[in-house]
Design a protein around this motif. Structure first.
Motif, short mmCIF file in Angstrom:
data_model
loop_
_atom_site.label_atom_id
_atom_site.label_comp_id
_atom_site.label_asym_id
_atom_site.label_seq_id
_atom_site.Cartn_x
_atom_site.Cartn_y
_atom_site.Cartn_z
N MET A 22 0.83 -1.21 0.00
CA MET A 22 0.00 0.00 0.00
C MET A 22 0.86 1.26 0.00
O MET A 22 0.50 2.27 -0.62
CB MET A 22 -0.95 -0.01 1.19
CG MET A 22 -2.01 -1.12 1.14
SD MET A 22 -2.93 -1.13 -0.42
CE MET A 22 -3.75 0.47 -0.35
N VAL A 23 1.99 1.20 0.68
CA VAL A 23 2.91 2.34 0.64
C VAL A 23 3.35 2.59 -0.80
O VAL A 23 3.32 3.73 -1.29
CB VAL A 23 4.14 2.08 1.53
CG1 VAL A 23 5.19 3.19 1.32
CG2 VAL A 23 3.74 2.01 3.00
N ALA A 24 3.74 1.52 -1.49
CA ALA A 24 4.21 1.66 -2.86
C ALA A 24 3.12 2.17 -3.79
O ALA A 24 3.37 2.98 -4.68
CB ALA A 24 4.74 0.32 -3.36
N ARG A 25 1.89 1.70 -3.58
CA ARG A 25 0.79 2.11 -4.45
C ARG A 25 0.38 3.56 -4.25
O ARG A 25 -0.05 4.24 -5.18
CB ARG A 25 -0.43 1.22 -4.19
CG ARG A 25 -0.30 -0.19 -4.75
CD ARG A 25 -1.57 -0.98 -4.48
NE ARG A 25 -1.50 -2.32 -5.07
CZ ARG A 25 -2.45 -3.24 -4.94
NH1 ARG A 25 -3.53 -2.97 -4.21
NH2 ARG A 25 -2.32 -4.43 -5.50
N LEU A 26 0.49 4.05 -3.03
CA LEU A 26 -0.06 5.36 -2.70
C LEU A 26 0.94 6.49 -2.61
O LEU A 26 0.56 7.66 -2.58
CB LEU A 26 -0.81 5.27 -1.35
CG LEU A 26 -2.06 4.38 -1.33
CD1 LEU A 26 -2.53 4.17 0.10
CD2 LEU A 26 -3.17 5.02 -2.15
N ILE A 27 2.23 6.18 -2.58
CA ILE A 27 3.22 7.20 -2.23
C ILE A 27 3.24 8.38 -3.20
O ILE A 27 3.51 9.52 -2.80
CB ILE A 27 4.63 6.57 -2.09
CG1 ILE A 27 5.56 7.55 -1.35
CG2 ILE A 27 5.17 6.15 -3.46
CD1 ILE A 27 6.82 6.90 -0.85
N ASP A 28 2.89 8.16 -4.46
CA ASP A 28 2.86 9.26 -5.43
C ASP A 28 1.52 9.99 -5.43
O ASP A 28 1.48 11.21 -5.55
CB ASP A 28 3.15 8.73 -6.83
CG ASP A 28 4.59 8.26 -6.98
OD1 ASP A 28 5.47 8.84 -6.32
OD2 ASP A 28 4.83 7.29 -7.73
N GLU A 29 0.43 9.23 -5.29
CA GLU A 29 -0.89 9.84 -5.39
C GLU A 29 -1.41 10.39 -4.06
O GLU A 29 -2.08 11.42 -4.03
CB GLU A 29 -1.90 8.80 -5.91
CG GLU A 29 -1.56 8.29 -7.32
CD GLU A 29 -2.51 7.20 -7.76
OE1 GLU A 29 -3.46 6.89 -7.00
OE2 GLU A 29 -2.31 6.65 -8.86
N ASP A 30 -1.11 9.70 -2.98
CA ASP A 30 -1.60 10.11 -1.66
C ASP A 30 -0.52 9.83 -0.61
O ASP A 30 -0.61 8.86 0.15
CB ASP A 30 -2.89 9.35 -1.32
CG ASP A 30 -3.60 9.91 -0.09
OD1 ASP A 30 -2.95 10.67 0.66
OD2 ASP A 30 -4.78 9.58 0.11
N GLY A 75 0.81 6.69 6.53
CA GLY A 75 0.06 5.96 7.56
C GLY A 75 0.32 4.46 7.50
O GLY A 75 0.54 3.81 8.53
N TYR A 76 0.31 3.91 6.29
CA TYR A 76 0.59 2.47 6.14
C TYR A 76 2.03 2.15 6.54
O TYR A 76 2.30 1.10 7.12
CB TYR A 76 0.35 2.05 4.69
CG TYR A 76 -1.10 1.82 4.35
CD1 TYR A 76 -1.76 0.68 4.81
CD2 TYR A 76 -1.80 2.73 3.57
CE1 TYR A 76 -3.11 0.46 4.49
CE2 TYR A 76 -3.14 2.52 3.25
CZ TYR A 76 -3.78 1.39 3.72
OH TYR A 76 -5.11 1.17 3.41
N SER A 77 2.94 3.07 6.24
CA SER A 77 4.35 2.83 6.59
C SER A 77 4.54 2.78 8.10
O SER A 77 5.37 2.01 8.61
CB SER A 77 5.25 3.90 5.98
OG SER A 77 5.17 5.13 6.70
N ARG A 78 3.75 3.57 8.83
CA ARG A 78 3.87 3.57 10.29
C ARG A 78 3.35 2.25 10.87
O ARG A 78 3.88 1.76 11.86
CB ARG A 78 3.08 4.74 10.88
CG ARG A 78 3.53 6.12 10.42
CD ARG A 78 5.00 6.35 10.62
NE ARG A 78 5.39 6.33 12.03
CZ ARG A 78 6.63 6.44 12.46
NH1 ARG A 78 7.62 6.55 11.57
NH2 ARG A 78 6.90 6.42 13.75
#
Length: 247
Positions: A22-30, A36-39
């Motif tokens: 999820m970090v990889a999917r969202l890091i550019d868009e959100d 939050g997922y990384s935490r």
């Protein structure tokens, strides 16, 4: 990353992996949501280098530079790799310490980087020079065999773009236009806004053809054209009346 996660119990490894995806999917868009997922992943597996690195990039994307730097340092201690050196230096820039970023650009670790990493370090060093108001030095920093090469590499667009932007900041507009054009040639996936910058220098203005909002300038031009047409029609009618009187 999968190999690193194998050190965890299977169920835990799966949970951590889902959060990293999820970090990889969202890091550019959100980036905030990615953070939050990384935490969550960090709470579950803080002793895994890949997790620390992902947490670092998520913090970096949200401009939490102090936190990002701490995570990158932790990941580097765990792996011994110098791969994160350029982004660590850029975190120093983000923290308002461009002098520290420049110092890192001169450290032996830079020589251990691959070509892409060395180009990235050059970009960071040039940015640090600009942070310090040293435009000419920034331009010189970017001048390199990689910049002069006609071969297109993954870093070519960003390197040419940075050089063009520095030239423009130094009011060398003609040269800047040339290098923005070269950046466009190398930017196959649109990773920069070089085409927009080039159009701006050429005086090209894009109008949204789908917009319901009428363009104010277009309206004024239309009104002017209508007035001119009315005036021309009045003149023609006057001339016709004069000819009729003469007849």
């Amino acid at each position: 990353m999968r190999q690193e996660l194998q050190s965890l119990p299977k169920t835990l490894a799966e949970d951590v992996a889902k959060n990293l995806v999820m970090v990889a999917r969202l890091i550019d868009e959100d980036p905030e949501q990615a953070y939050g997922y990384s935490r969550v992943a960090l709470r579950l597996a803080s002793r895994v280098a890949a997790v620390r690195e992902a947490a670092g990039f998520a913090a970096y994307a949200t401009q939490k530079y102090s936190e990002a730097l701490a995570e990158f340092r932790a990941a580097r201690r765990m792996t011994g790799s110098v791969e994160l050196w350029p982004v660590m230096a850029d975190c120093e820039r983000g923290l308002g310490r461009p002098e520290r970023a420049l110092a890192m650009a001169g450290e032996p670790e830079v020589q251990k980087l691959d070509k892409a990493g060395q180009v990235e370090m050059r970009l960071v060093a040039a940015g640090a020079r600009r942070d310090m108001g040293q435009l000419d030095a920034a331009i010189v920093t970017l001048q390199s065999p990689e910049l002069a090469s006609n071969a297109v590499q993954p870093w070519s667009a960003r390197l040419r773009y940075a050089y063009a932007d520095a030239l423009l900041a130094a009011e060398r507009e003609d040269e800047a236009r040339e290098w923005f054009a070269k950046a466009v040639e190398a930017d196959k996936d649109g990773s920069t806004d070089a085409s927009d910058r080039l159009a701006e220098l050429d005086g090209v203005e894009f109008v949204d053809a789908m917009s319901d909002e009428p363009d104010a300038d277009a309206e004024r031009r239309a009104e002017g054209a209508t007035e001119a047409a009315d005036e021309a029609r009045d003149v023609a009618e006057d001339k016709a009346d004069d000819k009729g009187d003469e007849a």
